[in-house]
Write a protein that holds these residues in place. Sequence first.
Motif, PDB file in Angstrom:
ATOM      1  N   MET A 165      46.258  28.237  48.182  1.00 48.11           N
ATOM      2  CA  MET A 165      45.433  28.171  46.973  1.00 48.11           C
ATOM      3  C   MET A 165      45.851  29.274  46.013  1.00 48.11           C
ATOM      4  O   MET A 165      45.974  30.438  46.404  1.00 48.11           O
ATOM      5  CB  MET A 165      43.959  28.345  47.338  1.00 48.11           C
ATOM      6  N   THR A 166      46.084  28.918  44.781  1.00 48.32           N
ATOM      7  CA  THR A 166      46.509  29.895  43.791  1.00 48.32           C
ATOM      8  C   THR A 166      45.319  30.734  43.330  1.00 48.32           C
ATOM      9  O   THR A 166      44.157  30.332  43.432  1.00 48.32           O
ATOM     10  CB  THR A 166      47.125  29.194  42.572  1.00 48.32           C
ATOM     11  N   ALA A 167      45.661  31.919  42.793  1.00 50.85           N
ATOM     12  CA  ALA A 167      44.612  32.796  42.285  1.00 50.85           C
ATOM     13  C   ALA A 167      43.881  32.140  41.107  1.00 50.85           C
ATOM     14  O   ALA A 167      42.665  32.306  40.942  1.00 50.85           O
ATOM     15  CB  ALA A 167      45.217  34.130  41.861  1.00 50.85           C
ATOM     16  N   ALA A 168      44.624  31.369  40.305  1.00 54.84           N
ATOM     17  CA  ALA A 168      44.014  30.711  39.154  1.00 54.84           C
ATOM     18  C   ALA A 168      42.974  29.682  39.605  1.00 54.84           C
ATOM     19  O   ALA A 168      41.880  29.585  39.018  1.00 54.84           O
ATOM     20  CB  ALA A 168      45.084  30.039  38.306  1.00 54.84           C
ATOM     21  N   PHE A 169      43.309  28.924  40.658  1.00 58.19           N
ATOM     22  CA  PHE A 169      42.371  27.906  41.135  1.00 58.19           C
ATOM     23  C   PHE A 169      41.153  28.567  41.767  1.00 58.19           C
ATOM     24  O   PHE A 169      40.022  28.097  41.609  1.00 58.19           O
ATOM     25  CB  PHE A 169      43.062  26.992  42.139  1.00 58.19           C
ATOM     26  N   ARG A 170      41.373  29.696  42.483  1.00 59.23           N
ATOM     27  CA  ARG A 170      40.246  30.419  43.075  1.00 59.23           C
ATOM     28  C   ARG A 170      39.322  30.946  41.976  1.00 59.23           C
ATOM     29  O   ARG A 170      38.098  30.863  42.090  1.00 59.23           O
ATOM     30  CB  ARG A 170      40.774  31.574  43.931  1.00 59.23           C
ATOM     31  N   SER A 171      39.920  31.453  40.911  1.00 58.72           N
ATOM     32  CA  SER A 171      39.118  31.948  39.789  1.00 58.72           C
ATOM     33  C   SER A 171      38.350  30.805  39.128  1.00 58.72           C
ATOM     34  O   SER A 171      37.199  30.977  38.702  1.00 58.72           O
ATOM     35  CB  SER A 171      40.020  32.630  38.760  1.00 58.72           C
ATOM     36  N   ARG A 172      38.993  29.625  39.056  1.00 55.93           N
ATOM     37  CA  ARG A 172      38.317  28.469  38.469  1.00 55.93           C
ATOM     38  C   ARG A 172      37.097  28.084  39.284  1.00 55.93           C
ATOM     39  O   ARG A 172      36.044  27.739  38.721  1.00 55.93           O
ATOM     40  CB  ARG A 172      39.294  27.300  38.395  1.00 55.93           C
ATOM     41  N   ARG A 173      37.211  28.147  40.618  1.00 53.33           N
ATOM     42  CA  ARG A 173      36.073  27.819  41.466  1.00 53.33           C
ATOM     43  C   ARG A 173      34.926  28.800  41.252  1.00 53.33           C
ATOM     44  O   ARG A 173      33.756  28.401  41.159  1.00 53.33           O
ATOM     45  CB  ARG A 173      36.499  27.823  42.928  1.00 53.33           C
ATOM     46  N   VAL A 174      35.253  30.075  41.194  1.00 47.45           N
ATOM     47  CA  VAL A 174      34.215  31.090  40.998  1.00 47.45           C
ATOM     48  C   VAL A 174      33.544  30.899  39.640  1.00 47.45           C
ATOM     49  O   VAL A 174      32.315  30.978  39.513  1.00 47.45           O
ATOM     50  CB  VAL A 174      34.817  32.499  41.120  1.00 47.45           C
ATOM     51  N   LEU A 175      34.350  30.619  38.617  1.00 51.06           N
ATOM     52  CA  LEU A 175      33.802  30.401  37.276  1.00 51.06           C
ATOM     53  C   LEU A 175      32.916  29.162  37.243  1.00 51.06           C
ATOM     54  O   LEU A 175      31.831  29.170  36.645  1.00 51.06           O
ATOM     55  CB  LEU A 175      34.948  30.259  36.270  1.00 51.06           C
ATOM     56  N   ALA A 176      33.363  28.086  37.901  1.00 53.31           N
ATOM     57  CA  ALA A 176      32.576  26.857  37.936  1.00 53.31           C
ATOM     58  C   ALA A 176      31.250  27.077  38.659  1.00 53.31           C
ATOM     59  O   ALA A 176      30.201  26.574  38.230  1.00 53.31           O
ATOM     60  CB  ALA A 176      33.370  25.746  38.620  1.00 53.31           C
TER      61      ALA A 176
END
Length: 334
Positions: free
Chosen positions: A1-12
């Motif tokens: 999992m990329t850092a960008a996708f992890r950040s997207r999950r947290v933001l969502a």
Amino acid sequence: MTAAFRSRRVLATSAAVVALLLAVLLSLAVGARAIAPGTVLDALLHGATGDDAEVVRQLRVPRTVIGLMVGAALALAGTALQGITRNPIADPGILGISQGSSVAVVVAIAFLGVHSLSGYVWFAFVGAALASVAVYAIASSGRGGATPVKLALGGAAINALLLSVTTGVLTTKAAALDEFRFWQTGSLDGRDAATITQIWPFLLIGAVLVLSVARGLDALALGEDVAKGLGQKVATVRIVGGLGATVLTGAAVAAAGPIAFVGLAVPHIARAVVGSDHRWVLPMAALIGPVMVLVADVAGRIVFPPGEVPAGVMTALIGVPFLVTLVRRKAVPA
């Protein structure tokens, strides 16, 4: 999992929490009697007195809490059922589980003299369980086993049968019609704090069961053979997840009636924002489901004032276009 996708999950997730808080505030403030947000907060946090404060504490807080519980329950149940069946249109309503609860409650009202939520709950559970077993038994017969299409068709058949039974009972037992009609529309209106204490243990049990099979649902999405190869006990995942979905549906339907389309739409929204990992999808669904129910309930209060449109009607108005879009854009696997 990329850092960008992890950040997207947290933001969502953060956005979903904010949306839920706003939906709660709307539910407490908006209605036939509009109450300022400041008054709502004073009533909740500072023990303010007055008519508005009493309306908030005595009427709107229980209604809002029940909306939170029912929305989360139906969303979790729908997510689990879609994962278990690998069917993108599976939900408690389409698979006949909600209608099973409805028939059981009708029988309880018409023939057994049950007129309280504490009685409805048990009958709703039994009806949901029997409908689940019947749908799966129909879908499992014949070649190929319980494919997604056969489950949907079996659910449609059981739904039609149970709806006919419900209609037949009500036409011969007119005295039960008014009581059942109040419950059948799917509404948060008229529910009180006692409802909360009666259903929360069942919702907790159902949520724990569903969350416990999150990894198994991920494996099932890859196919039964792959899931078995990954060490998952497919039968156990389906039984535990199905039991959890049945308990959640039974409790939600007993409390608020059969509110449609929450279990269908919310899992797709959750997967769109956090991906397909059920360890994220299930909690996200539990956040989005209450938002949908509470917003529908608030919208129903203001569409035709001073009357109310039940939340179940409003979710159907939202859900039908969603289902049409889903059918047009996504083929259902056989």
